[in-house]
Scaffold this active site. Structure first.
Site, PDB file in Angstrom:
ATOM      1  N   ALA A 192       3.843  -1.107   4.099  1.00  0.00           N
ATOM      2  CA  ALA A 192       3.021  -2.042   4.882  1.00  0.00           C
ATOM      3  C   ALA A 192       3.246  -3.502   4.498  1.00  0.00           C
ATOM      4  CB  ALA A 192       1.532  -1.685   4.782  1.00  0.00           C
ATOM      5  N   GLY A 193       4.493  -3.849   4.196  1.00  0.00           N
ATOM      6  CA  GLY A 193       4.797  -5.230   3.797  1.00  0.00           C
ATOM      7  C   GLY A 193       4.430  -6.247   4.874  1.00  0.00           C
ATOM      8  N   GLY A 194       4.779  -5.966   6.116  1.00  0.00           N
ATOM      9  CA  GLY A 194       4.460  -6.898   7.199  1.00  0.00           C
ATOM     10  C   GLY A 194       2.956  -7.045   7.378  1.00  0.00           C
TER      11      GLY A 194
ATOM     12  N   LYS B 132       0.845  -1.207   0.000  1.00  0.00           N
ATOM     13  CA  LYS B 132       0.000   0.000   0.000  1.00  0.00           C
ATOM     14  C   LYS B 132       0.871   1.244   0.000  1.00  0.00           C
ATOM     15  CE  LYS B 132       0.783   1.738   4.260  1.00  0.00           C
ATOM     16  NZ  LYS B 132       1.589   2.934   4.387  1.00  0.00           N
TER      17      LYS B 132
ATOM     18  N   ASP C 162      -2.675  -1.290   9.566  1.00  0.00           N
ATOM     19  CA  ASP C 162      -2.844  -1.337   8.113  1.00  0.00           C
ATOM     20  C   ASP C 162      -3.410  -2.669   7.623  1.00  0.00           C
ATOM     21  OD1 ASP C 162      -1.655   1.186   7.874  1.00  0.00           O
ATOM     22  OD2 ASP C 162       0.349   0.335   7.614  1.00  0.00           O
TER      23      ASP C 162
ATOM     24  N   GLY D 165       9.621  -0.345   4.946  1.00  0.00           N
ATOM     25  CA  GLY D 165       9.745   0.597   3.840  1.00  0.00           C
ATOM     26  C   GLY D 165       8.640   1.630   3.762  1.00  0.00           C
TER      27      GLY D 165
END
Ligand code: C5P
Length: 318
Positions: free
Chosen positions: A120-122, A29, A156, A117
């Site tokens: 919101a990868g996690g 996102k 998120d 980064g």
């Protein structure tokens, strides 16, 4: 938008029952607008944001097993802890506890979204784990039930289940879709070397505000929502904004050069994504996006560049 959750999907899922192996794809996102309010007593900030899911994906495969195990490849391999602190495993355990089933699965994460980064990868991986394990275990929770579990895992995560373009309020977990006709927006994503800690970036914003060094807040998203409806990237460019940007730039001054490079190469606008340090650039079309990407690569101001479009669906079975 192609991301609508279709009525009947839940019924279909529960009819299919448990599966031997499932694969889920989940996007990153960005925040088209991120207005940050004051710090709340629970340690979170009240925010008003417009989330936008972009075509940069992680993929989670879940297979039946008699224990719970997570492996991975791609971005962050060797850096990301694969123990119980990992959001994928926390999501699987939360779902298993909720549904009163054993938390048994062999999970493999293929990562493209960088760690820490601002993309919101996690949280994306947690959303993928909820969707994958729900299917693997034949639970068939509704989207609303999954969203309730998601909110407990991170601010998120509900949006990453949802996808598309959506308004986020509260600490970001209260998500409602933005009604706009489907439009393809062209983005260039400049991934930095190393991450930034989200709590540290919020704390830096509080500090800048306390000493009167933060710029005026970006305010609520009304003009941005109007810009989305106009479907003109030049108009949208003027409405993008992120209160966390000055804090991210304060902690990582080199981001100024990244932002300047993208805009000088023809991007309509550039901004820090979420808490950074990833910077994203809006381009008028795919050709301009390629020019911006080439300029960022040639200038050597970032680690990786991705050309992507948005908005795309949230965590989905593939
Ligand atoms: O919800 P999540 O675990 O992703 O948040 C990580 C951290 O980011 C929180 O512990 C908090 O320090 C900060 N945060 C915040 N306000 C928000 C969302 C996150 O202060 N709305």
């Amino acid at each position: 938008m192609t991301e609508a959750w279709r009525p009947g999907d839940d019924d279909e899922r529960s009819r299919r029952g448990a599966r031997a192996s499932v694969k889920v794809r989940v996007p990153a996102k960005i925040n088209l607008r991120l207005a940050v309010g004051p710090l709340r007593p629970d340690g979170y900030h009240e925010i008003n944001t417009v989330y936008h899911a972009i075509a940069l994906y992680d993929e989670l495969t879940a297979r039946r097993a008699d224990t719970l195990i997570l492996t991975m490849d791609g971005e962050g391999t060797g850096e990301l802890a694969l123990d119980d602190s990992n959001l994928v495993l926390r999501a699987a355990r939360a779902l298993a506890a909720h549904a009163r089933v054993p938390a048994h699965a062999r999970l493999h994460l293929r990562k493209q979204i960088p760690l820490a980064g601002g993309l919101a990868g996690g949280s994306a991986d947690a959303a993928a784990a909820l969707v994958a394990c729900d299917e693997l275990w034949g639970i068939g929770l509704s989207r609303d039930e999954l969203a309730g579990l998601a909110a407990g895992l991170g601010s998120d995560v509900p949006f990453l289940l949802h996808g598309g373009t959506a308004l986020g309020t509260g600490r970001g977990e209260a998500v409602s879709p933005v009604l706009a006709r489907p439009t393809t927006w062209h983005w260039v994503v400049a991934v930095a070397d190393g991450g930034l800690s989200t709590p540290q970036v919020y704390a830096e914003l509080d500090r800048l505000r306390a000493v009167g060094a933060a710029p005026a807040p970006v305010g609520p998203a009304d003009d941005l929502l109007a810009a989305l409806r106009q479907r003109d990237p030049h108009v949208l460019a003027g409405a993008l904004g992120n209160d966390l940007q000055p804090a991210a730039v304060s902690l990582r001054p080199a981001l100024t050069r990244v932002l300047e490079t993208g805009v000088a190469a023809g991007a309509l606008a550039g901004l820090v994504s979420g808490s950074g340090p990833t910077c994203v650039f809006l381009a008028a079309d795919g050709a301009d996006a390629q020019t911006v990407a080439d300029a960022l690569t040639d200038a050597g101001v970032c680690r990786t560049v991705h050309l992507v479009h948005g908005a795309v669906a949230g965590a989905r079975l593939v």
